[in-house]
Design a protein around this motif. Structure first.
Motif, PDB file in Angstrom:
ATOM      1  N   ARG A 196       0.982  -1.263   0.136  1.00 42.51           N
ATOM      2  CA  ARG A 196      -0.371  -0.007  -0.062  1.00 42.51           C
ATOM      3  C   ARG A 196       1.246   1.099  -0.091  1.00 42.51           C
ATOM      4  O   ARG A 196       0.856   2.283  -0.482  1.00 42.51           O
ATOM      5  N   TRP A 199       2.067   1.868  -3.679  1.00 42.78           N
ATOM      6  CA  TRP A 199       0.952   1.801  -4.134  1.00 42.78           C
ATOM      7  C   TRP A 199       0.296   3.184  -4.171  1.00 42.78           C
ATOM      8  O   TRP A 199       0.129   4.393  -4.957  1.00 42.78           O
ATOM      9  N   TYR A 200       0.321   4.057  -2.853  1.00 43.51           N
ATOM     10  CA  TYR A 200      -0.083   5.283  -2.616  1.00 43.51           C
ATOM     11  C   TYR A 200       0.842   5.834  -2.443  1.00 43.51           C
ATOM     12  O   TYR A 200       0.919   7.595  -2.190  1.00 43.51           O
TER      13      TYR A 200
ATOM     14  N   PRO B   5      -3.827   7.219  -6.559  1.00 43.08           N
ATOM     15  CA  PRO B   5      -3.251   7.785  -7.567  1.00 43.08           C
ATOM     16  C   PRO B   5      -4.048   7.945  -8.337  1.00 43.08           C
ATOM     17  O   PRO B   5      -5.284   6.957  -8.360  1.00 43.08           O
ATOM     18  N   GLY B  26     -12.569   7.723 -13.242  1.00 46.27           N
ATOM     19  CA  GLY B  26     -13.357   7.328 -12.203  1.00 46.27           C
ATOM     20  C   GLY B  26     -12.799   6.599 -11.756  1.00 46.27           C
ATOM     21  O   GLY B  26     -11.504   5.926 -11.959  1.00 46.27           O
ATOM     22  N   LYS B  27     -12.939   6.478 -10.147  1.00 48.17           N
ATOM     23  CA  LYS B  27     -12.756   5.854  -8.694  1.00 48.17           C
ATOM     24  C   LYS B  27     -12.727   4.898  -9.174  1.00 48.17           C
ATOM     25  O   LYS B  27     -13.881   3.947  -9.220  1.00 48.17           O
ATOM     26  N   VAL B  28     -11.733   3.345  -9.125  1.00 48.72           N
ATOM     27  CA  VAL B  28     -12.205   2.006  -9.140  1.00 48.72           C
ATOM     28  C   VAL B  28     -11.451   0.996  -8.284  1.00 48.72           C
ATOM     29  O   VAL B  28     -10.206   1.842  -7.401  1.00 48.72           O
ATOM     30  N   GLN B  29     -11.842   0.192  -8.117  1.00 43.16           N
ATOM     31  CA  GLN B  29     -11.052  -0.556  -6.987  1.00 43.16           C
ATOM     32  C   GLN B  29     -10.326  -1.543  -8.061  1.00 43.16           C
ATOM     33  O   GLN B  29     -10.775  -2.534  -8.981  1.00 43.16           O
ATOM     34  N   ALA B  30      -8.719  -1.882  -7.515  1.00 39.90           N
ATOM     35  CA  ALA B  30      -8.283  -2.921  -8.269  1.00 39.90           C
ATOM     36  C   ALA B  30      -7.342  -3.624  -6.698  1.00 39.90           C
ATOM     37  O   ALA B  30      -7.142  -3.667  -6.263  1.00 39.90           O
ATOM     38  N   PHE B  37      -6.964  -1.661  -3.986  1.00 43.12           N
ATOM     39  CA  PHE B  37      -6.500  -0.512  -3.938  1.00 43.12           C
ATOM     40  C   PHE B  37      -7.038   0.185  -4.551  1.00 43.12           C
ATOM     41  O   PHE B  37      -7.742  -0.081  -5.683  1.00 43.12           O
ATOM     42  N   ASP B  38      -7.639   1.319  -3.895  1.00 41.26           N
ATOM     43  CA  ASP B  38      -8.189   2.537  -5.160  1.00 41.26           C
ATOM     44  C   ASP B  38      -7.273   3.474  -5.653  1.00 41.26           C
ATOM     45  O   ASP B  38      -6.760   3.356  -5.681  1.00 41.26           O
ATOM     46  N   VAL B  39      -7.872   3.235  -7.040  1.00 34.09           N
ATOM     47  CA  VAL B  39      -7.340   4.026  -8.224  1.00 34.09           C
ATOM     48  C   VAL B  39      -8.266   4.380  -9.195  1.00 34.09           C
ATOM     49  O   VAL B  39      -9.425   4.241  -9.281  1.00 34.09           O
TER      50      VAL B  39
ATOM     51  N   MET C 761      -3.431  -7.809 -11.628  1.00 32.64           N
ATOM     52  CA  MET C 761      -4.567  -6.759 -11.173  1.00 32.64           C
ATOM     53  C   MET C 761      -5.575  -6.899 -11.907  1.00 32.64           C
ATOM     54  O   MET C 761      -5.724  -6.994 -12.895  1.00 32.64           O
ATOM     55  N   VAL C 762      -6.470  -7.567 -10.675  1.00 29.53           N
ATOM     56  CA  VAL C 762      -7.863  -7.339 -11.337  1.00 29.53           C
ATOM     57  C   VAL C 762      -8.238  -5.787 -11.310  1.00 29.53           C
ATOM     58  O   VAL C 762      -9.238  -5.715 -10.599  1.00 29.53           O
ATOM     59  N   ILE C 763      -9.269  -5.545 -12.755  1.00 31.72           N
ATOM     60  CA  ILE C 763      -9.800  -4.258 -12.229  1.00 31.72           C
ATOM     61  C   ILE C 763     -11.179  -4.236 -12.991  1.00 31.72           C
ATOM     62  O   ILE C 763     -10.847  -4.595 -14.181  1.00 31.72           O
ATOM     63  N   PRO C 764     -12.356  -3.516 -12.958  1.00 29.50           N
ATOM     64  CA  PRO C 764     -13.579  -3.973 -13.581  1.00 29.50           C
ATOM     65  C   PRO C 764     -13.223  -2.808 -14.483  1.00 29.50           C
ATOM     66  O   PRO C 764     -12.904  -1.807 -14.494  1.00 29.50           O
ATOM     67  N   TRP C 774     -22.025   2.729 -15.560  1.00 30.43           N
ATOM     68  CA  TRP C 774     -21.208   3.140 -14.842  1.00 30.43           C
ATOM     69  C   TRP C 774     -22.162   4.124 -13.883  1.00 30.43           C
ATOM     70  O   TRP C 774     -22.459   5.888 -14.635  1.00 30.43           O
ATOM     71  N   ASP C 779     -19.705   6.927  -7.901  1.00 30.39           N
ATOM     72  CA  ASP C 779     -17.233   7.140  -8.080  1.00 30.39           C
ATOM     73  C   ASP C 779     -17.040   8.115  -7.879  1.00 30.39           C
ATOM     74  O   ASP C 779     -15.954   8.371  -7.776  1.00 30.39           O
TER      75      ASP C 779
END
Lengths: 229, 71, 781
Positions: A196, A199-200, B5, B26-30, B37-39, C761-764, C774, C779
């Motif tokens: 983390r 990442w951040y 980020p 847009g904010k998604v979660q990886a 992780f938010d990105v 990594m998996v991202i929607p 969306w 969001d």
């Protein structure tokens, strides 16, 4: 003996940096609130009444205080530079080694990744014990040195400078009159914390605790529940 | 205060090939293994098609994947 | 639980690196002589003296009279003369003042009497008083008389007076005594512990009447300091032994008065430290002048110390060097790693970095095996699901593809006879399809009437290396079925790693190297004019114990008219090229440095590019291709046997990952069609990828077939981004556990690929999960 005040000196340890602690809050503490919850569950298993009166030593941004409040607890926080905006019950700007609090005020004292900042942990623990009711509990989570490989303590400044072995921690608890009831290893949280941090974009100076290759820096993360005897 | 980020496309000019709309962050979660992780990433506001720029995939992502795996 | 503590202790114990060297083992005080010499060599004489003060009783006196058994044991003795350790000690003691202050100890309430002021008695007095015990020393005549009588060289030495002064200052009581039975009885009455100096009083028993380990005689009485006897009956005193006995007896009395165990934790026993002294040049011992050493000559003499360490394996292996430890330490780290249940595993890179080649086991005098340790750790990781998913994934998928419907082939000899079966292995099939077919023809010609079948498959060894024994067994089962269906022939393997794996899968089948089978046949026809005159032989790591393989390779090379010489990586102690253990997949940089171990000096990085550099002869295609990738000229044995069918030169690079896949597919097709030369497609039809981009993709383990699949899926579904400036399209797909991104443009019915990348990594909204509506409100940051 005191938490650092003022701008940190160059090359200061990550955990000492107030910018890190101010920004980090809950999201970046190893284990986050999930770990707090797990610890509280263990305390309750050992007889902690709940909801209760709780003190969070090193409360920072107050995420833990908020969590306790949501569960109906009376939560107080103490920090040398608290950054709460009036959500928690009360936050006190003070030095954990000399808390301006009366005796026997709390059922539970929480120290999440804060004791390793102190060189004189004994004094801090004695203070914690003082403000606890008889039979009250300490919930502590912090880094610890593990394994028989050579404890490669960095030259004072790195993140793991305050990490002691599990035996050392438990001896410190005992020295302050706290009997260790439970220990759980949560070292995976360190790996996740390192991820983390990258990442951040919060870059620790020097190596992160998880930066070892080949196990040279065997730092783990542990959770303790101890009771004031 | 948001920490996550924010990755815009590596070059200008991208839009959704289906909906022909410009992209928005847009904010998604990886997710990877047990970590999330938010990105903020470029996304089509209509269909949600999301872009992972090369600089992110070959930069932070590969580093963080290795840390999560303890590789 | 795969890790058995007992087994781990035994494993750990095999590594002798932490055993004390000969000098320390010989020293009764167990002085760290190596460290002492290191300090002197650096000129840190103060540190050196401090070491003596910490470990020797009465150091200033000991230095003058010690019989230094360390020198007798020193390995320099046959290499120019033992190190002058005794003289160096005397130098440090004479030329520097006392370096350490004894810590003032709280006085103990138990008092000890020492009867007899000989060396043993005084050593005991010294140590006991430093530990805070009130000591009374009873002596006959003058208190220095016993010491000087036994060691007359001390007469007039200042050190003697200094020692007694120090003891007086420490509060030791000296009293003249008749040292008779009455005084012993008195002492036993009035003191909590009693020590008898066997060289200074007749009251002491004989050595055989005391406990050898603790020197306890009876009740609270110890004895120490006997003389030695030579086989011819001559009696003499070993100062080191006497003083040490005094030290041991004093320790025993401390335990007696404290009423604790006399024997627990009293010094470890170590196995011998193995040191390889071959190749060390003799250097003559530097004798001190009549006044002793000077700082300059002392340093020079101390530099002669070999600093005995084992590290035999570490010196020879880039992987062992990378982690800056040695096997004993690694064992602890790995067993520690395994004991973590849900914690942070920091030894994973260490476990994954071993090629499992066995070289260290050959070099270690105790046959320590990193391979066994690391393989066990990998299996444990997999069984408990903490292995990093991306570590071996590509290699396993490659293995599965080599056994997949496009690459697997079990083809019996057309005649129906089934005596032999050629198993080229997945890498040779991938890289040298034409040579595989040429080899098959050659075998059929040389074994007329026998029938030689062909089996194209991976042997499954990557599964074993990845710590997946169940997967390995499943693959083995399939191979066993194929081999049985071909009539249980003798299997001829062209890859040494395959042989190991096949023997495990096919216990009832004979598996041998194809080289030994063709060794005595006439060579295949064909001009061999373009071959180098001489080659360095580098043997594959899996063949290190296979005498038939090693011999056949050399015989065949000579038959082909080439002169061969063993490179440093040959025979029993050969090293790996980095392919073994899947290290190429997990840590490519480490794999490359492992390949560098064992190259001859004339193929050093700055020399290998020279036009007349002597190439390497490999009998494993991975060794060959990996060396060439690092700029080392190399040929495969098949290049000598079938010139013109494989590498055009010793510098021609092997195929990349995508081309290898295509190579296997093409070989299978050629075998089915009966054609001689497979025609692997250079790329994927309709997909235009330039060479520089292809090289980058290969580095990231991105295959052309994955790129093609992504482009086709994305373009057909219209699930892509478009760039209004360049006109390029960009989309992703996730066929398995990796998301591939491809930036491309349609062109002439096909596609031009501009770039490609991937992530796990998996991202929607990407991969296969694209195009979900969306909700902007949710969001908003």
């Amino acid at each position: 003996m005191t938490l650092l005040e003022g701008p940190p000196p160059a090359g200061d340890a990550l955990w000492n940096r107030q910018d890190f602690r101010a920004v980090a809050g809950d999201a970046l503490r190893p284990g986050g609130l999930a770990l707090t919850a797990a610890g509280v569950a263990l305390c309750r298993e050992s007889g902690l009444g709940f909801p209760c009166r709780v003190l969070d030593m090193g409360c920072g941004a107050g995420a833990t205080l908020e969590w306790f409040e949501k569960q109906g607890c009376t939560a107080w926080g103490l920090d040398v530079a608290p950054k709460c905006d009036g959500n928690a019950h009360g936050t006190i700007r003070a030095d954990a080694a000399a808390m301006p609090l009366k005796d026997a005020l709390f059922d539970l004292v929480v120290c999440e990744c804060v004791l390793s900042l102190f060189s004189d942990v004994g004094t801090v623990l004695e203070g914690a014990v003082r403000v606890l009711e008889a039979g009250g509990m300490l919930l502590c989570s912090d880094m610890y040195l593990r394994g028989p490989s050579s404890p490669c303590r960095a030259d004072g400044v790195s993140c793991v400078a305050g990490a002691r072995s599990r035996d050392e921690w438990e001896a410190l608890f005992a020295g302050a009159g706290l009997r260790t009831l439970h220990f759980r290893d949560h070292s995976r949280e360190l790996a996740l914390l390192a991820a983390r941090l990258v990442w951040y974009g919060i870059s620790p100076c020097g190596e992160t605790p998880c930066d070892a290759s080949g196990g040279r820096r065997p730092v783990g993360y542990g959770l303790w529940v101890a009771r004031r005897s | 205060m948001s920490l996550e980020p924010n990755y815009a496309p590596d070059e200008a000019g991208w839009e959704c090939g289906n909906c022909h709309r410009p992209l928005e962050q847009g904010k998604v979660q990886a997710c990877y293994l047990d970590a999330a992780f938010d990105v903020l990433l470029p996304r089509c506001p209509v269909c949600g098609l999301t872009m992972i720029p090369k600089s992110l995939a070959e930069g932070k992502m590969v580093e963080v994947e290795a840390l999560v795996e303890e590789k | 639980m795969h890790f058995d503590q007992q087994h781990l202790h035994e494993t750990e114990a095999r590594c002798t690196q932490e055993s004390p060297p000969q000098c320390r083992q010989a020293c009764p005080f167990s002085l760290d002589v190596r460290a002492f010499m290191q300090h002197c060599a650096k000129g840190d004489f103060g540190q050196a003296r401090r070491l003596l003060e910490r470990n020797l009783p009465l150091p200033d006196v000991m230095g003058l009279i010690c019989d230094h058994p360390c020198e007798t044991a020193c390995l320099r003795r046959d290499l120019g003369g033992s190190c002058a350790i005794g003289d160096l000690e005397r130098f440090c003691l004479a030329h520097l003042p006392v370096q350490s202050r004894p810590l003032p100890m709280p006085p103990k309430r138990f008092s000890i009497a020492v009867l007899g002021a000989g060396l043993a008695g005084l050593a005991a007095v010294w140590n006991l008083s430093r530990n805070g015990y009130p000591v009374t020393c009873l002596h006959g005549g003058e208190r220095t008389s016993a010491l000087l009588a036994r060691h007359p060289q001390l007469a007039g030495a200042k050190a003697v007076g200094d020692v007694f002064e120090a003891l007086d200052r420490a509060g030791v009581k000296f009293a003249e005594s008749s040292l008779d039975e009455a005084s012993l009885a008195q002492a036993m009455e009035s003191f909590d512990g009693v020590l008898l100096d066997a060289d200074a009083t007749t009251l002491a028993p004989r050595f055989k009447d005391v406990d050898a380990a603790t020197l306890l005689w009876r009740d609270k009485c110890c004895a120490a300091g006997w003389l030695e006897t030579t086989p011819t009956g001559h009696r003499y005193a070993s100062a080191s032994r006497q003083a040490n006995e005094g030290r041991i007896a004093a320790q025993t009395l401390e335990r007696v008065v404290a009423k604790v165990s006399l024997t627990a934790s009293r010094g470890d026993t170590f196995g011998p430290l193995h040191i390889d002294i071959s190749g060390i040049a003799p250097a003559p011992r530097i004798e001190p002048g009549p006044e002793g050493f000077t700082p300059d000559t002392a340093r020079k003499e101390a530099e002669r110390c070999l600093e005995c360490q084992c590290l035999a394996c570490v010196k020879a292996c880039a992987y062992l060097r990378k982690y800056q430890g040695y096997p004993k330490v690694y064992t602890r780290q790995i067993s520690n790693n395994a004991s973590i249940v849900k914690g942070h595993h920091q030894a994973n890179p260490l476990i994954e970095g071993c090629c499992l080649c066995g070289k260290c086991t050959e070099l270690c005098p105790e046959n320590f095996s990193m391979a066994d340790l690391c393989l066990m750790a990998r299996e444990d990781m997999v069984a408990r699901a903490y292995d990093p998913p991306s570590a071996h994934e590509f290699a396993i998928e490659d293995m599965e593809s080599a056994c997949g419907p496009e690459s697997f082939l079990s083809q019996p000899d057309p005649s129906g006879r089934q005596r032999w079966l050629l198993f080229p292995g997945c890498q040779l099939a991938a890289s040298r399809g034409a040579q595989v077919l040429a080899l098959l023809r050659h075998l059929r010609k040389g074994l007329p009437g026998d029938g030689v079948g062909l089996l194209l498959s991976c042997c499954g060894v990557p599964a074993k290396w990845a710590g997946r024994p169940n997967l390995h067994a499943r693959m083995g089962k399939r191979l066993a079925e194929a081999v049985a269906a071909q009539g249980n022939p003798v299997v001829l393997a062209a890859c040494a790693s395959c042989m190991e794996s096949l023997r495990q899968h096919l216990p009832g089948t004979e598996v041998r190297s194809v080289w030994e089978t063709i060794r005595d046949m006439p060579l295949p026809e064909g001009a061999r004019t373009g071959l180098p005159k001489s080659l360095w032989v580098r043997d594959p790591c899996s063949a290190r114990h296979d005498a038939a393989w090693l011999d056949s390779v050399r015989t065949l090379a000579r038959k082909a008219g080439v002169d061969v010489e063993d490179s440093p990586s040959a025979g029993r102690t050969t090293g790996c090229c980095g392919y073994g253990g899947l290290v190429w997949c997990v840590d490519p940089e480490l794999a490359d440095s492992i390949a560098e171990d064992g190259l001859p000096p004339d193929l050093a990085p700055e020399k290998r590019g020279e036009p007349d550099a002597r190439p390497v002869l490999a009998s494993c295609i991975m060794c060959r291709d990996r060396l060439v990738a690092e700029g080392v000229p190399a040929l495969h044995l098949l290049d000598l046997l079938f010139p013109g069918t494989g590498a055009a030169s010793a510098r021609e690079r092997g195929p990349g990952l995508s081309a290898r896949r295509a190579g296997r597919i093409a070989l299978r097709r050629a075998a089915l069609d009966g054609s001689d030369v497979p025609a692997p497609l250079a790329g994927v039809p309709g997909l235009d990828v330039d060479a520089a981009l292809l090289a980058r993709l290969e580095e990231r383990h991105i295959l052309l077939e994955d790129v093609a699949e992504t482009v086709q899926a994305v373009d057909a579904a219209g699930r892509y981004f478009v760039n209004s400036v360049t006109g390029h399209r960009l989309g992703s797909s996730r066929p398995r556990r990796v998301t591939f991104w491809v930036e491309y443009s349609p062109k002439d019915g096909g596609f031009t690929v501009h770039d490609a990348w991937c992530h796990r990594m998996v991202i929607p909204g990407c991969g296969s999960d694209a195009g979900q509506p969306w909700n902007r409100q949710e969001d908003a940051p």
